[in-house]
Design an enzyme around this catalytic site. Sequence first.
Site, mmCIF file in Angstrom:
data_model
loop_
_atom_site.group_PDB
_atom_site.id
_atom_site.type_symbol
_atom_site.label_atom_id
_atom_site.label_comp_id
_atom_site.label_asym_id
_atom_site.label_seq_id
_atom_site.Cartn_x
_atom_site.Cartn_y
_atom_site.Cartn_z
ATOM 1 N N LYS A 245 0.874 -1.184 0.000
ATOM 2 C CA LYS A 245 0.000 0.000 0.000
ATOM 3 C C LYS A 245 0.908 1.229 0.000
ATOM 4 O O LYS A 245 1.412 1.638 1.037
ATOM 5 C CB LYS A 245 -0.888 -0.024 1.256
ATOM 6 C CG LYS A 245 -2.230 0.665 1.114
ATOM 7 C CD LYS A 245 -2.172 2.145 0.759
ATOM 8 C CE LYS A 245 -1.845 3.035 1.933
ATOM 9 N NZ LYS A 245 -1.649 4.452 1.524
ATOM 10 N N CYS B 28 14.091 10.568 6.730
ATOM 11 C CA CYS B 28 13.877 10.123 8.123
ATOM 12 C C CYS B 28 15.140 10.271 8.951
ATOM 13 O O CYS B 28 15.069 10.522 10.144
ATOM 14 C CB CYS B 28 13.365 8.688 8.159
ATOM 15 S SG CYS B 28 14.449 7.529 7.342
#
Length: 495
Positions: free
Chosen positions: A180, A289
């Site tokens: 997804k 990140c």
Amino acid sequence: MSTTTPLPPSVIGHWIGGETAGAADGRTLDVTDPASNRPYAKVARGGPTDVARAVDAARTAFPAWAATAHHERARLLHRIADAVEERHDRLAAYESYDCGLPIGQAWGQARRAAENFRHFAGVITALGEEAFRQGEEQLSYVVRSPAGVAGLITPWNTPFMLQSWKLAPALAAGCTIVLKPAEWTPLSASLWPDILTTAGVPAGVANIVHGPGTEAGQALVDHPGAPLLSFTGSTTTGRHILRSCADHLKAASMELGGKSPVVVFADADRAAALDAVVFGVFSLNGERCTAGSRVLVQRPLYEEFTRRLADRAAGVRVGPPSEPATEVGPLVHADHYRRVLEYVRTGREEARLVAGGERPAHLPEGNYLQPVVLADVPRDARVFQEEIFGPVAAVTPFDDEDEAVDLANATPYGLAAYVWTSDLRRGHRIAHAVDSGLVWINSHNVRDLRTPFGGTKASGVGREGGARSIDFYTESKAVHVALGEPRRPRLGGGP
Ligand code: NAD
């Protein structure tokens, strides 16, 4: 398996059982281009029905894929890597257009994604299984089997590369998958069907369902047919998903947010440290990140370093992502841009703005921001504590080693840390004292894919990389075999 919902033109569809498909109910979402915020395509808006179809397809394909010899899976992984590299230009153009990534930085994405496949092809070929012997009495050995259908949920920053970081070990381990992708940046995932088919991956082994996290993502988390969930995204979402996984007793791997410190001592190679700080916080538009977004500088160097950092930030070329000279492009989405601007406003109140913070005058539309440097940032400031995920550096002075470690550890996050010093013993001391999953000494973000990747505290749960990823995607079974006559306690046989 056949999914037959017709696909309108310029819609990015799901990929289920080897076929492209629209959402079962025909719904779509707009996809916008961050340089203008105008919709340029639609993406299928998946929900529980689409996820159920994809999980069914993955379950159907699982037995044959799980039974495929590891060297054959490794061969296919190398072919996927070849197919990724062959689409190098298109991938770079897609990531740049859809995410706002400067094209010069998007060019590295195919190479990194291909490396992930080659790395896990090597891991699965080299990995053995363990055996333990107890003298002549018993032999115990461990067999690994693929754990089943893995749900993979990924974020919008460097989306294709991060998808490859999950796809490669899952497929290497013998799992089939349902991916997804993030709803803001679905374009590059549309390359997977062609790549995987060209490489010879059987239909149904990999499936893609697009759509909002709360609809398609949540349906995947809640589907009992996918016993594993690997997630990369924000800490808030990760926390919510972990709770849902607990309801289903699913194994989960969580790669979450960060607010990583860069500790610069006065004895550091100043020019190298400055280059690394500027690159670490502003490259990839600051949407990284492991960005070194808190810059802790020892006091004798503090004023000079902060001034030079501000000069460099002011000189960063902000521009359209497709221009080779661009160093920072537009932020990914108008909602995210507003969120980052709100942090800049807060930062002006909490600290001293020494560079950037405005939309460059020559870029009247799109999510553009001149990179920001905030100085004298106190440890309790929101801009020190919270992940901004944009081109914003928070600079704070420190006096000695103890204070540096204390400040480095003073946030809820623990993903990465960077140390700059010419005293290597001190470098190691700091590296050991900082509470994070990754530390670099006198280096920027150079990875070795064999090492564990992941964070402590609010930055994640579990580690991936090398054999650790294969551990996650497989179940281990211990088989105990008596070699001699085992001791045989006799119950009920009388005295
Ligand atoms: P996000 O958490 O908003 O979304 C990530 C993914 O989760 C998206 O695909 C989204 O649709 C999905 N999602 C959202 N709600 C869901 C739900 N209820 N159930 C299932 N899925 C759901 O994160 P983002 O804004 O896309 O990405 C940025 C974040 O990712 C930052 O915090 C960044 O630090 C983090 N990140 C971490 C790493 C790492 O390796 N540690 C790497 C890249 C990004």
